[in-house]
Design a protein around this motif. Sequence first.
Motif, PDB file in Angstrom:
ATOM      1  N   GLU A   1      37.376  45.754  45.605  1.00 35.78           N
ATOM      2  CA  GLU A   1      36.378  45.419  44.571  1.00 35.78           C
ATOM      3  C   GLU A   1      35.501  46.613  44.212  1.00 35.78           C
ATOM      4  O   GLU A   1      35.244  46.868  43.041  1.00 35.78           O
ATOM      5  CB  GLU A   1      35.534  44.224  45.006  1.00 35.78           C
ATOM      6  N   ALA A   2      35.041  47.358  45.212  1.00 34.94           N
ATOM      7  CA  ALA A   2      34.201  48.536  44.944  1.00 34.94           C
ATOM      8  C   ALA A   2      34.998  49.582  44.182  1.00 34.94           C
ATOM      9  O   ALA A   2      34.491  50.190  43.230  1.00 34.94           O
ATOM     10  CB  ALA A   2      33.662  49.121  46.247  1.00 34.94           C
TER      11      ALA A   2
ATOM     12  N   TRP B   1      36.775  52.335  39.198  1.00 38.24           N
ATOM     13  CA  TRP B   1      37.936  52.621  38.361  1.00 38.24           C
ATOM     14  C   TRP B   1      37.704  52.173  36.919  1.00 38.24           C
ATOM     15  O   TRP B   1      38.019  52.905  35.974  1.00 38.24           O
ATOM     16  CB  TRP B   1      39.175  51.930  38.940  1.00 38.24           C
ATOM     17  N   LEU B   2      37.171  50.979  36.753  1.00 41.83           N
ATOM     18  CA  LEU B   2      36.974  50.452  35.405  1.00 41.83           C
ATOM     19  C   LEU B   2      35.884  51.200  34.637  1.00 41.83           C
ATOM     20  O   LEU B   2      35.922  51.248  33.406  1.00 41.83           O
ATOM     21  CB  LEU B   2      36.695  48.951  35.461  1.00 41.83           C
ATOM     22  N   ARG B   3      34.953  51.810  35.336  1.00 40.50           N
ATOM     23  CA  ARG B   3      33.975  52.680  34.655  1.00 40.50           C
ATOM     24  C   ARG B   3      34.681  53.902  34.081  1.00 40.50           C
ATOM     25  O   ARG B   3      34.369  54.346  32.980  1.00 40.50           O
ATOM     26  CB  ARG B   3      32.861  53.097  35.606  1.00 40.50           C
TER      27      ARG B   3
ATOM     28  N   ILE C   1      43.209  45.408  31.363  1.00 38.69           N
ATOM     29  CA  ILE C   1      44.415  44.703  30.922  1.00 38.69           C
ATOM     30  C   ILE C   1      45.357  44.444  32.100  1.00 38.69           C
ATOM     31  O   ILE C   1      45.969  43.383  32.191  1.00 38.69           O
ATOM     32  CB  ILE C   1      45.137  45.519  29.822  1.00 38.69           C
ATOM     33  N   TYR C   2      45.488  45.411  33.011  1.00 35.02           N
ATOM     34  CA  TYR C   2      46.442  45.277  34.121  1.00 35.02           C
ATOM     35  C   TYR C   2      45.781  45.236  35.499  1.00 35.02           C
ATOM     36  O   TYR C   2      46.468  45.052  36.509  1.00 35.02           O
ATOM     37  CB  TYR C   2      47.482  46.402  34.084  1.00 35.02           C
ATOM     38  N   ALA C   3      44.484  45.353  35.556  1.00 33.40           N
ATOM     39  CA  ALA C   3      43.778  45.442  36.850  1.00 33.40           C
ATOM     40  C   ALA C   3      44.001  44.227  37.745  1.00 33.40           C
ATOM     41  O   ALA C   3      43.984  44.350  38.965  1.00 33.40           O
ATOM     42  CB  ALA C   3      42.292  45.663  36.627  1.00 33.40           C
ATOM     43  N   GLY C   4      44.225  43.071  37.166  1.00 29.56           N
ATOM     44  CA  GLY C   4      44.408  41.872  37.967  1.00 29.56           C
ATOM     45  C   GLY C   4      45.850  41.568  38.348  1.00 29.56           C
ATOM     46  O   GLY C   4      46.114  40.594  39.049  1.00 29.56           O
ATOM     47  N   LEU C   5      46.775  42.400  37.910  1.00 28.61           N
ATOM     48  CA  LEU C   5      48.181  42.149  38.245  1.00 28.61           C
ATOM     49  C   LEU C   5      48.407  42.353  39.737  1.00 28.61           C
ATOM     50  O   LEU C   5      47.852  43.275  40.339  1.00 28.61           O
ATOM     51  CB  LEU C   5      49.098  43.061  37.429  1.00 28.61           C
TER      52      LEU C   5
ATOM     53  N   PHE D   1      45.427  50.523  45.013  1.00 28.68           N
ATOM     54  CA  PHE D   1      44.750  51.812  45.023  1.00 28.68           C
ATOM     55  C   PHE D   1      45.371  52.700  46.081  1.00 28.68           C
ATOM     56  O   PHE D   1      45.822  52.231  47.125  1.00 28.68           O
ATOM     57  CB  PHE D   1      43.251  51.639  45.316  1.00 28.68           C
ATOM     58  N   LEU D   2      45.408  53.966  45.790  1.00 25.19           N
ATOM     59  CA  LEU D   2      45.796  54.933  46.797  1.00 25.19           C
ATOM     60  C   LEU D   2      44.854  56.123  46.710  1.00 25.19           C
ATOM     61  O   LEU D   2      44.293  56.425  45.663  1.00 25.19           O
ATOM     62  CB  LEU D   2      47.260  55.350  46.676  1.00 25.19           C
TER      63      LEU D   2
END
Length: 158
Positions: A107-108, A113-115, A122-126, A131-132
């Motif tokens: 979440e953090a 990332w979204l900032r 569009i794809y963040a919830g897939l 994250f790496l």
Amino acid sequence: MSKDPIRPTDPEARALAKALMSKARHGALAVTEAESGLPFCSRIALARDEDGVMLGFVSGLAQHTRALRANPACCPLIGEPGPRGDPLTHPRLSLQARAVFSETGHEARLSLWLRAHPKARIYAGLPDFRFLRFEPLAAFLNGGFGRAFRLTPGDLRP
């Protein structure tokens, strides 16, 4: 005997490398394909994590993600040519790294990332996106013509 073209790392080189990392929104990522053993290069989105390490947000379906799962050794290339002049005179940083897939702090990192990448909503919830972190092992800074430096992980810390 020719002179070594690599300059001693100095505060200016460290500052330039950190600035390239802070500004990076995307870069090229070199990996090794597990199936063939051949190099593979892809463009990915980037951001800097809360502790200054470069971060990627990748799909499990992507070829580079499969390669990193098999062999985490990789090299993001950070830095873009300027609007004018020879692209090879503009600074760039080759970050020799180990990719570490992050299973915590989603979440953090997603907020960060979204900032940096608002269209990623569009794809963040897939479910296949992870994250790496590109944990640096070494880096090579080409600061422009005649300005080459080797850097350590310590040189890249904020």
